[in-house]
Write a protein that holds these residues in place. Structure first.
Motif, short mmCIF file in Angstrom:
data_model
loop_
_atom_site.label_atom_id
_atom_site.label_comp_id
_atom_site.label_asym_id
_atom_site.label_seq_id
_atom_site.Cartn_x
_atom_site.Cartn_y
_atom_site.Cartn_z
N PHE A 107 0.79 -1.22 0.00
CA PHE A 107 0.00 0.00 0.00
C PHE A 107 0.83 1.28 0.00
O PHE A 107 0.33 2.33 -0.42
CB PHE A 107 -0.94 0.02 1.21
N HIS A 108 2.11 1.19 0.43
CA HIS A 108 2.87 2.43 0.59
C HIS A 108 4.25 2.43 -0.07
O HIS A 108 4.77 3.51 -0.36
CB HIS A 108 3.05 2.75 2.09
N GLU A 109 4.88 1.28 -0.26
CA GLU A 109 6.27 1.25 -0.72
C GLU A 109 6.45 0.68 -2.11
O GLU A 109 7.57 0.68 -2.64
CB GLU A 109 7.11 0.40 0.26
N ARG A 110 5.41 0.15 -2.69
CA ARG A 110 5.56 -0.61 -3.94
C ARG A 110 6.08 0.25 -5.09
O ARG A 110 6.87 -0.22 -5.92
CB ARG A 110 4.23 -1.24 -4.32
N GLN A 111 5.65 1.49 -5.15
CA GLN A 111 6.09 2.35 -6.26
C GLN A 111 7.57 2.69 -6.14
O GLN A 111 8.31 2.69 -7.12
CB GLN A 111 5.25 3.63 -6.29
N GLN A 112 8.01 2.99 -4.90
CA GLN A 112 9.41 3.36 -4.70
C GLN A 112 10.34 2.15 -4.69
O GLN A 112 11.52 2.26 -5.03
CB GLN A 112 9.57 4.12 -3.37
N HIS A 113 9.81 0.99 -4.27
CA HIS A 113 10.63 -0.23 -4.18
C HIS A 113 9.89 -1.37 -4.87
O HIS A 113 9.27 -2.22 -4.22
CB HIS A 113 10.87 -0.58 -2.70
N PRO A 114 9.97 -1.46 -6.17
CA PRO A 114 9.21 -2.49 -6.90
C PRO A 114 9.72 -3.92 -6.66
O PRO A 114 8.99 -4.87 -6.91
CB PRO A 114 9.39 -2.08 -8.37
N ASP A 115 10.97 -4.06 -6.20
CA ASP A 115 11.52 -5.40 -5.96
C ASP A 115 11.11 -5.86 -4.56
O ASP A 115 11.73 -5.51 -3.55
CB ASP A 115 13.04 -5.38 -6.08
N PHE A 116 10.05 -6.66 -4.47
CA PHE A 116 9.51 -7.10 -3.18
C PHE A 116 10.51 -7.95 -2.41
O PHE A 116 10.66 -7.82 -1.20
CB PHE A 116 8.22 -7.89 -3.42
N PHE A 117 11.22 -8.84 -3.10
CA PHE A 117 12.22 -9.69 -2.45
C PHE A 117 13.28 -8.85 -1.76
O PHE A 117 13.61 -9.05 -0.59
CB PHE A 117 12.85 -10.63 -3.47
N GLN A 118 13.83 -7.88 -2.47
CA GLN A 118 14.88 -7.06 -1.89
C GLN A 118 14.34 -6.21 -0.74
O GLN A 118 14.98 -6.09 0.31
CB GLN A 118 15.50 -6.14 -2.95
N TRP A 119 13.16 -5.67 -0.90
CA TRP A 119 12.60 -4.79 0.13
C TRP A 119 12.34 -5.57 1.42
O TRP A 119 12.69 -5.11 2.51
CB TRP A 119 11.30 -4.16 -0.38
N LEU A 120 11.72 -6.76 1.31
CA LEU A 120 11.34 -7.51 2.50
C LEU A 120 12.51 -8.32 3.07
O LEU A 120 12.87 -8.17 4.24
CB LEU A 120 10.18 -8.45 2.19
#
Length: 408
Positions: A107-120
Motif C-alpha cells: 500500500f505504501h512502498e511498492r512504487q518506490q521499491h518495486p523489488d519485493f524480495f529485496q525490500w522484504l
C-alpha cells in the motif's frame, strides 16, 4: 487481522499454488536464506493480475464504485496465492509473520521499491543478501556482483549474511577471481567475458596445449626434458623412504613401499631370492632363503611331551598330538569316548515305557489298599486305572511298546 480471500481460510491456507522462481530463486525458510531466498524476486501474480478487475466485468465501474483493483487487498491476496508452493511451510510461515510488512510494501512502498524480495528479505528483515553479495553488510563478492568469480567458481556466502566473499574456483581454474587456469590446465579459449580451460597431459603442471611435448612445468615426481616430462625413478635415488623390511617399487610420478618376504631380513625385491639376509628359521641355498625343517634336522627330539610329534611350519615348527590322541589340559591323551552311565543310551521312547512301568507299580499298590475297603484309595485306584487305560489304548503307547519289545 487475518488475510482472507475468495477461497476462505487464513493467509497460510491461501498462499498455496505454483512456486515462482525469479532471479533470486525461492527461499526455504526464515532462519537463513543461505540455500535459496524465501520469496521470488518477481511474482507472476503481479503480471497475471495487471489487467484484471474485481469480477472481470466493467472495470471502469469497478474502479469508480469499489476502489481501484490495482492497489486493492483483493489483488494482493491473489498475488500472494502464487508465491509459495503448497508444501513449503517455511515460506507460508514467513509471509504470515510478515503480514504488516507485506501490507506496508503493497500500500505504501511498492512504487518506490518495486523489488519485493529485496525490500522484504534483504532491506527490511535482513535475512539474506542479493545474489553476488555476501556478509552482514551485503558487500560485493570477489569479481563483482554481476559475475562473481568470473563465472568460473562460487562466492563463499553468496546471497547470505555469512561467508568470506572469497572465490572457490571450479576444477581447472585458479587465481583470486578464478580468471586464470589452474595447475594442470591451459587456456583453450578466452574473450573479454569468458575463459575456457582444458586439461594438460597428465605429467604437466603447466602447459601450452594437450600434447605431452607442450609442458612448461612438470608435476611432482617428473622432470622436464625438452618440453616433455620424464618420470623420476625414486627407487634409484635417495628420494624413496621405505621401512627396514620393505623394498621400493617405482610408479608413474611416485613410488610404492612393499613388504619383503617372511624369509628375509631386508630385501632388494619381492620373493625369497631377493633377501639381503635370511630370517630366523631359514637358510640360504644359493640366492634363495629356504625354510629350515626343524623336525628333521634336529639331532634331539624337539617335542618331548608324551605322545607329542613335531610338525614343520614356514620358518618354525609346532608340537602336536600323535594320531589317535587329543590335547586335554595341556597333555596328549588317547582319543576315546568317555564312559557312559547306565541310563545314557536310553531313548526317549524307552524312558516313557519306564515311566509307565513305574505308574503300573503305583497302581498295584493303590489296588492293594483299595482291596482293604478304604473308599479314598478305591477312588484313587479307579481314576488311575482309567488314565492308564486311556494311555495304553492310544496309538503312541502302541508304538512305544512295539519299539520296546523289538529293541528299537
Amino acid at each position: 487481522r487475518e488475510w482472507r480471500g475468495s477461497r476462505g481460510g487464513t493467509a497460510a491456507g491461501l498462499w498455496g499454488g505454483e512456486r515462482v522462481a525469479g532471479r533470486g530463486g525461492v527461499i526455504g525458510g526464515s532462519h537463513a536464506c543461505a540455500a535459496a531466498p524465501p520469496l521470488p524476486r518477481r511474482t507472476q501474480g503481479l503480471e497475471r493480475t495487471e489487467h484484471e478487475g474485481f469480477g472481470g466485468g466493467n472495470t471502469a465501474w469497478e474502479e469508480e464504485k469499489l476502489a481501484k483493483y490495482q492497489h486493492s487487498e483483493t489483488r494482493l491476496l491473489e498475488v500472494l496465492e502464487g508465491v509459495c508452493a503448497p508444501s513449503d511451510f517455511a515460506c507460508h510461515q514467513l509471509l504470515e509473520r510478515s503480514e504488516e510488512h507485506v501490507e506496508q510494501w503493497w500500500f505504501h512502498e511498492r512504487q518506490q521499491h518495486p523489488d519485493f524480495f529485496q525490500w522484504l528479505c534483504v532491506d527490511r528483515l535482513a535475512l539474506c543478501c542479493l545474489p553476488g553479495t555476501y556478509g552482514p553488510d551485503c558487500q560485493p563478492c570477489a569479481g563483482g556482483p554481476q559475475q562473481p568469480c568470473s563465472g568460473n567458481g562460487r562466492c563463499d556466502g553468496d546471497g547470505t549474511r555469512r561467508g568470506t566473499g572469497l572465490c572457490v574456483c571450479s576444477p581447472g581454474y585458479g587465481g583470486p577471481f578464478c580468471a586464470e587456469c589452474g595447475d594442470g590446465y591451459y587456456e583453450a579459449s578466452r574473450n573479454k567475458s569468458h575463459l575456457v580451460c582444458a586439461e594438460c597431459y597428465r605429467a604437466c603442471g603447466r602447459c601450452t596445449g594437450p600434447e605431452d611435448s607442450s609442458c612448461l612445468r612438470c608435476k611432482r615426481g617428473w622432470v622436464l626434458h625438452e618440453h616433455r616430462c620424464i618420470d623420476i625413478d625414486e627407487c634409484g635415488t635417495e628420494m624413496a623412504h621405505c621401512r627396514a623390511n620393505q623394498f621400493c617399487v617405482n610408479t608413474e610420478g611416485s613410488y610404492e613401499c612393499r613388504d619383503c618376504s617372511t624369509a628375509c631380513i631386508g630385501c632388494m625385491g619381492a620373493g625369497p631370492a631377493r633377501c639381503k639376509k635370511c630370517n630366523k628359521g631359514y637358510w640360504r641355498d644359493g640366492a634363495k632363503c629356504l625354510d629350515v625343517d626343524e623336525c628333521a634336522s634336529a639331532e634331539e627330539p624337539v617335542c618331548t611331551g608324551a605322545q607329542e610329534v613335531c610338525e614343520n611350519t614356514e620358518g618354525s615348527y609346532r608340537c602336536v598330538c600323535a594320531r589317535g590322541h587329543v590335547r586335554r589340559d595341556g597333555h596328549c591323551v588317547e582319543d576315546k569316548p568317555p564312559e557312559k552311565g547306565f541310563f545314557d543310551d536310553v531313548t526317549e521312547d524307552e524312558v516313557v515305557v519306564l515311566q509307565q512301568m513305574f505308574f503300573g507299580v503305583m497302581i498295584c499298590a493303590l489296588a492293594t489298599l483299595a482291596a482293604k475297603g478304604d473308599m479314598v484309595f478305591t477312588a484313587i485306584f479307579i481314576g488311575a486305572v482309567a488314565a492308564m487305560a486311556g494311555y495304553w489304548l492310544s496309538d503312541r503307547s502302541d508304538r512305544v511298546l512295539d519299539g520296546f519289545m523289538k529293541g528299537r
